[in-house]
Design a protein around this motif. Sequence first.
Motif, short mmCIF file in Angstrom:
data_model
loop_
_atom_site.label_atom_id
_atom_site.label_comp_id
_atom_site.label_asym_id
_atom_site.label_seq_id
_atom_site.Cartn_x
_atom_site.Cartn_y
_atom_site.Cartn_z
N SER A 176 0.81 -1.22 0.00
CA SER A 176 0.00 0.00 0.00
C SER A 176 0.83 1.27 0.00
CB SER A 176 -0.90 0.02 1.24
OG SER A 176 -0.14 0.21 2.43
N PHE A 177 2.17 1.16 -0.03
CA PHE A 177 3.04 2.27 0.33
C PHE A 177 4.04 2.60 -0.78
CE2 PHE A 177 6.27 3.71 3.81
CZ PHE A 177 5.91 5.03 3.64
N LEU A 178 4.10 3.87 -1.18
CA LEU A 178 5.15 4.39 -2.05
C LEU A 178 5.89 5.47 -1.26
CD1 LEU A 178 6.26 4.32 -5.09
CD2 LEU A 178 5.02 6.47 -5.34
N TYR A 179 7.23 5.41 -1.24
CA TYR A 179 7.96 6.38 -0.43
C TYR A 179 9.22 6.85 -1.15
CZ TYR A 179 11.00 2.42 0.87
OH TYR A 179 11.86 1.35 0.85
N ARG A 180 9.83 7.90 -0.61
CA ARG A 180 11.00 8.51 -1.23
C ARG A 180 12.27 7.72 -0.87
NH1 ARG A 180 9.15 13.46 -3.02
NH2 ARG A 180 7.27 14.20 -1.94
N ARG A 181 13.08 7.45 -1.87
CA ARG A 181 14.34 6.74 -1.63
C ARG A 181 15.24 7.49 -0.66
NH1 ARG A 181 18.00 3.23 -4.20
NH2 ARG A 181 16.53 2.78 -5.86
N SER A 182 15.18 8.80 -0.64
CA SER A 182 16.04 9.61 0.23
C SER A 182 15.87 9.26 1.70
CB SER A 182 15.75 11.10 0.01
OG SER A 182 14.38 11.39 0.28
N LEU A 183 14.76 8.62 2.05
CA LEU A 183 14.56 8.23 3.45
C LEU A 183 15.62 7.25 3.91
CD1 LEU A 183 10.67 7.80 3.50
CD2 LEU A 183 12.00 9.58 4.67
N HIS A 184 16.10 6.41 3.01
CA HIS A 184 17.13 5.43 3.40
C HIS A 184 18.45 6.13 3.68
CE1 HIS A 184 14.67 1.93 2.86
NE2 HIS A 184 14.37 2.26 1.63
N GLU A 185 18.74 7.20 2.97
CA GLU A 185 19.96 7.95 3.24
C GLU A 185 19.88 8.64 4.60
OE1 GLU A 185 20.35 10.68 0.03
OE2 GLU A 185 20.35 9.11 -1.53
N GLU A 186 18.68 9.05 4.97
CA GLU A 186 18.49 9.76 6.23
C GLU A 186 18.32 8.81 7.42
OE1 GLU A 186 15.10 12.65 8.34
OE2 GLU A 186 14.90 12.05 6.24
N LEU A 187 17.53 7.74 7.24
CA LEU A 187 17.11 6.89 8.36
C LEU A 187 17.75 5.51 8.38
CD1 LEU A 187 13.28 7.66 8.11
CD2 LEU A 187 14.96 8.79 9.59
N GLY A 188 18.46 5.15 7.31
CA GLY A 188 19.00 3.81 7.20
C GLY A 188 18.04 2.89 6.46
N TYR A 189 18.43 1.64 6.33
CA TYR A 189 17.65 0.67 5.57
C TYR A 189 16.78 -0.16 6.52
CZ TYR A 189 20.17 1.87 1.33
OH TYR A 189 20.65 2.55 0.24
N PHE A 190 16.09 -1.14 5.98
CA PHE A 190 15.27 -2.03 6.80
C PHE A 190 16.18 -2.84 7.73
CE2 PHE A 190 12.61 -1.32 3.04
CZ PHE A 190 11.40 -1.00 3.64
N ASP A 191 15.70 -3.09 8.93
CA ASP A 191 16.48 -3.80 9.94
C ASP A 191 16.50 -5.30 9.61
OD1 ASP A 191 17.66 -4.92 12.17
OD2 ASP A 191 16.45 -3.80 13.62
#
Length: 337
Positions: A176-191
């Motif tokens: 259900s979710f589309l998000y900005r790739r830049s979030l991974h640069e800011e928050l890291g990847y999936f745990d």
Amino acid sequence: MEPNPGSQVSVQAPSSVAVIVRTKDRPRFLERALNDIFAQTYRRFRVVIVNDGGLPESIKGVVGRLPETVREQITVVHHEQSRGMEAASNAGIRSCDSEYIAIHDDDDLWHPEFLQRTVSHLDNYSDAGVVVRTNIRYEEIVGDEIRETGSEPFWGNMQQISLGEMLQINRAVPISFLYRRSLHEELGYFDEKLDVCGDWEFNIRILARHTIGFLDGQPLAFWSQRPAASGADANSIFDKEEDHRRFDRRVRDQYLRKDLAAGGMGMLLEVGRMMDDQERLLLENRRQLDAMQTHLNEALRRLEDTVTRRTSFSGILRRGGTATEMFRGALRGKSRK
């Protein structure tokens, strides 16, 4: 151009969206998912299939049946051994470039306008991501056929994506979710330490700093569930139900420990869990009350039938009267005296 079977792939011309498809030895689901993705009205996307420890030949067979023009938009990443869902997501994300990311598990489905509407939203608003109205699609496997057996809204009363509600339970499944790739640069990847619940934990990290939009109205995503399935055909939410509870607890404990040291959301997560437990208890109580009401109605009906058969009024009833009409008539007779 054949899909690249290597573990790392660089894409020369970035696509607007990278669609990460996680799969393992489920060719019929994968084929359906790819047909679903390439039916999108929006076309600026690239598909990355992450084969998480499954047989490479099954992936090759599915992709090989697609038109060549479609195959040019596909990259395949093979893991010799399964590394888990979150590692599969991270490998797919790192193997390509794009502005936006969508995780499309091999058994879920989209409305043909999912990408068109979600990309338009992120192009025009500053939200970190956007979630769409979603339906749960119930299925069963009959031979080689996947049959839909029913559907219902997923959080049908949801009007927005809020941090408070997300702390209780995940309300944004990957499809259900589309998000900005830049979030991974800011928050890291999936745990990758989380066998399950990794998408929920990432959603919490996003909402701690940003807003996530919500597209209400027509369902644009369909989360497939097969409660009776087992083995490769099963869903993790059923097949790994105990794991979901265990890793849910682990995530909450992790944030709680951080709170004890430096403050944060751990206490809120713990309160959120208790609120969710209360909601589940209330829902179960309501189900029990409904069942009791059904049994009571049935008992009253049987009692009325028994009384009707055993009283002197039974002859009148056989001529077309009802117990209710008889009692009303008796009351009218008394009122005239």
